[in-house]
Enzyme design. Structure first.
Site, short mmCIF file in Angstrom:
data_model
loop_
_atom_site.label_atom_id
_atom_site.label_comp_id
_atom_site.label_asym_id
_atom_site.label_seq_id
_atom_site.Cartn_x
_atom_site.Cartn_y
_atom_site.Cartn_z
N SER A 250 0.85 -1.20 0.00
CA SER A 250 0.00 0.00 0.00
C SER A 250 0.88 1.25 0.00
O SER A 250 1.69 1.43 -0.91
CB SER A 250 -0.95 -0.05 1.19
OG SER A 250 -2.02 0.86 1.04
N ASP A 468 -8.64 -4.83 -5.82
CA ASP A 468 -8.15 -4.05 -4.69
C ASP A 468 -8.98 -2.77 -4.54
O ASP A 468 -9.05 -1.97 -5.46
CB ASP A 468 -6.68 -3.70 -4.89
CG ASP A 468 -6.00 -3.23 -3.61
OD1 ASP A 468 -6.60 -2.40 -2.90
OD2 ASP A 468 -4.88 -3.68 -3.34
N HIS A 498 -7.30 -6.20 -0.47
CA HIS A 498 -6.19 -5.26 -0.51
C HIS A 498 -4.87 -6.01 -0.43
O HIS A 498 -4.54 -6.59 0.61
CB HIS A 498 -6.32 -4.27 0.66
CG HIS A 498 -5.36 -3.13 0.61
ND1 HIS A 498 -5.04 -2.47 -0.55
CD2 HIS A 498 -4.67 -2.50 1.59
CE1 HIS A 498 -4.19 -1.48 -0.29
NE2 HIS A 498 -3.95 -1.49 1.01
#
Length: 529
Positions: A250, A468, A498
Site C-alpha cells: 500500500s 483491490d 487489498h
C-alpha cells in the site's frame, strides 16, 4: 475516511471483527511464464558499501557523518507496544539514530525503532528483508510479528526486519488529540449538508492540525516520505547490507518507489504490492479510491445475487436515513452516517469480511447500528475501553507534509457531482476529504505527485490486484511505467481484497518468492488468475 486509506493494520483489525482469515482466490497463471522461467537477478550480497547520494538536490545519507553510517545496532529483547504483549524470544529490537533534518546531518538526531527475526538458515542467509506495511502510519514493530507466519518461507533466506517510520509508534510517535477529543470528533459530519455542518467540519480539521503542531513541534516538518526513505538507506547500512531488499504494501509502495528514485544503485530486490498510483494528484487519488471501493462493493453485491446499481442505491439511501436519524446501538453510542460508511469500508478490504458486511447492513436496515459501529471501531482502532491508536495521526501528518496540493472547500463542492457519479456510496466522502484532510495544515507540503523514476536500478516487482479497493490495480501499471523501462516489472492477480501476496494465490506467492529468494524475474505483464 482518509486520503491514504490504511492497509494491513486496518485489514487485520477488520478481519478480527469479521472473525475470518485474510485472503481469497486460488492458484493459477493466465498467460504468465512458468515458474523458473525469465531473467534471474544476481543474488543478494551482505557486504557493506558506501551509500549513494540523493539525486534530488537535498543533502542525503551520502553526506552523513560516520557516527551515523557506521553505527552498530544494540539488539535486545523487545518490549510490549501499544495494547499488545511483547513479541516472543524470536524477536529482537534496536534503535537506529537518524538525523532529524537531513539538511543538517550533523545536527539533532531522532530514534527509529527496528525489529527483526533472524534467518532460520544460518549460513544460507542472504541479508535482510525490510518491510513497510503501509498507512502511512503503520507500526512495523507491531505488525511484523503478527504477519510473520505469512513470510516464514522468506525467513529461510532473510532476516525479517521492519521499523516504525519517524512519527510512528516508538519512533517519536505523533499524537494530535486525546481519546476524549477523538470520540467527540466522530460526531462531525464528514459529508456536510448545511453551512453549520461545513463550518464544523473544517474547524475540526484545523483543530486537528493545530494539535499535531503542538504535539510534534519541529518534528512535524521532517516526517516526509523522502525523510523515511533516507532512514531506510541508513538502516540498510547499519544492517550491513550493500543493497536494500524490501517489501512494501500500500503506502509502502510509494515509499519503495521514492527510495528507488533517491538511491537507484542501492536497490536490491524490491516488491511493491497493492500499489499507490504515483501519477495521481490529490483529486486523482480520491477518484481512484472512490472507484476502487465502489468496484469492490459492486463485486460484493454481485456475490449476494444483487444488481450492483440497485444495491448501491439501496445502501446510499440507508446512509441518507442514518444521516437524518442516527441508529441506536447496544451501548451508549449511536451510529451516524460517517461511522456507518467507515464500517462498510473496512469489510471491503478482504472477501472474507463480506459476510460481516451482510450482517451489518441487515441489522442497520432493521434499525440496529451495533454491528456497523463495531466495524467502524475496528477501522478507527478503538479498543472496547475507548482508547484509540495514534496511527491515523501519523498518517495525516506524513501525507500532509508530502502533499502540497490543498483543494479549497469550493473546489471540493464543485466536484461533488462527478464523485457521486463514480460512487454513490463513497463519492461524497472522498470529495470532501480532498479539502478537509490537510485543511489549514501547519506546514507546507512538498510535491503534487511523488518522483519514483529510477533509471539504473535493478528490476523491481510491482504487484497489482484487480479487486483491490484501496489501491486500484491501474496504479501498478503506472508505477511500473514511472520506475522506468527495464526497472518496473508488473505482476497482476485477478483477485479480491487489498494486496496480493499471502492472500490465497499460489501463483502470486511462488512468483514473489522466486523473485526474492532466487532472483527469478517474471515476464512483465504476467497474470495470475
Amino acid at each position: 475516511m482518509s486520503r491514504h486509506v490504511r492497509s494491513l493494520a486496518l485489514l487485520a483489525a477488520g478481519l478480527l471483527v469479521a472473525g475470518a482469515a485474510a485472503g481469497c482466490g486460488g492458484p493459477g497463471d493466465n498467460g504468465g511464464d512458468g515458474e523458473g522461467k525469465g531473467r534471474t537477478q544476481p543474488a543478494p550480497s551482505t557486504s557493506p558499501s558506501p551509500s549513494s547520494p540523493s539525486r534530488s538536490g537535498k543533502a542525503g545519507p551520502g553526506s552523513l557523518p560516520a557516527t551515523l553510517t557506521s553505527q552498530e545496532l544494540d539488539w535486545g529483547r523487545c518490549k510490549a507496544t501499544g495494547d499488545g504483549p511483547a513479541p516472543g524470544s524470536d524477536w529482537q529490537c534496536a534503535t537506529l539514530k537518524a538525523p532529524l533534518d537531513y539538511g543538517k546531518p550533523d545536527g539533532e538526531t531522532i530514534g527509529i525503532a527496528l525489529i527483526r527475526a533472524k534467518s532460520t538458515s544460518g549460513s544460507g542467509r542472504s541479508g535482510s528483508l525490510l518491510f513497510n506495511f503501509g498507512g502511512p502510519g503503520g507500526s512495523g514493530v507491531s505488525m511484523l510479528p503478527a504477519f510473520a507466519p505469512d513470510y516464514a518461507k522468506l525467513r529461510e533466506r532473510y532476516d525479517l526486519v521492519s521499523f516504525d517510520p519517524r512519527g510512528v509508534g516508538a519512533s517519536e510517535g505523533v499524537r494530535c488529540r486525546d481519546d476524549k477529543k477523538i470520540q467527540a470528533a466522530e460526531s462531525v459530519d464528514l459529508t456536510p449538508d448545511t453551512p453549520a455542518e461545513e463550518r464544523a467540519y473544517f474547524k475540526d480539521a484545523a483543530d486537528f492540525g493545530a494539535g499535531c503542531a503542538q504535539s510534534a513541534g519541529k518534528l512535524l516538518g521532517h516526517l516526509s516520505t523522502d525523510d523515511t526513505a533516507r532512514d531506510m538507506d541508513l538502516a540498510r547500512q547499519a544492517l550491513g547490507d550493500d543493497k536494500l531488499h524490501y517489501m512494501g504494501v500500500s503506502y509502502g509502495t510509494q515509499l519503495g518507489g521514492v527510495y528507488a528514485h533517491l538511491f537507484p544503485k542501492n536497490v536490491g530486490r524490491l516488491v511493491l504490492d497493492a500499489v499507490v498510483d504515483p501519477a495521481a494528484d490529490t483529486m486523482g487519488h480520491a477518484e481512484n479510491q472512490a472507484r476502487g471501493f465502489q468496484r469492490a462493493l459492486d463485486d460484493y453485491l454481485k456475490s449476494t445475487g444483487q444488481d450492483p446499481d440497485q444495491g448501491a442505491r439501496k445502501i446510499a439511501a440507508l446512509l441518507k436515513r442514518i444521516d437524518a436519524k442516527p441508529l441506536p446501538t447496544s451501548g451508549s453510542r449511536v451510529l451516524n452516517q460517517s461511522l456507518a460508511t467507515i464500517g462498510i469500508t473496512v469489510t471491503l478490504y478482504s472477501k472474507s469480511s463480506w459476510p460481516a458486511l451482510t450482517r451489518g447492513l441487515e441489522a442497520a436496515e432493521k434499525g440496529d447500528g451495533t454491528a456497523l459501529l463495531a466495524l467502524a471501531d475496528a477501522y478507527n482502532e478503538r479498543s472496547p475501553a475507548g482508547h484509540y491508536s495514534s496511527q491515523s495521526h501519523a498518517q495525516r501528518a506524513i501525507s500532509c507534509l508530502d502533499d502540497k496540493e490543498r483543494p479549497t472547500p469550493a473546489e471540493a463542492k464543485k466536484r461533488l457531482a462527478s464523485f457521486r457519479e463514480i460512487s454513490p456510496v463513497f463519492g461524497e466522502f472522498m470529495a470532501w476529504d480532498t479539502a478537509g484532510w490537510c485543511h489549514d495544515w501547519p506546514v507546507p507540503g512538498q510535491y503534487a505527485t511523488p518522483e519514483v523514476s529510477a533509471p539504473g536500478a535493478a528490476p523491481i516487482l510491482v504487484v497489482g490486484n484487480t479487486g483491490d479497493p484501496a489501491t486500484p490495480y491501474e496504479g501498478a501499471r503506472r508505477m511500473a511505467d514511472e520506475l522506468g523501462k527495464g526497472v518496473g516489472v508488473e505482476l497482476t492477480w485477478k483477485g479480491e481484497g487489498h494486496g496480493a501476496y499471502a492472500s490465497g494465490s499460489s501463483c502470486v506467492d511462488s512468483t514473489v518468492s522466486g523473485y526474492l529468494m532466487e532472483g527469478r524475474i517474471p515476464r512483465d505483464g504476467k497474470v495470475c488468475s
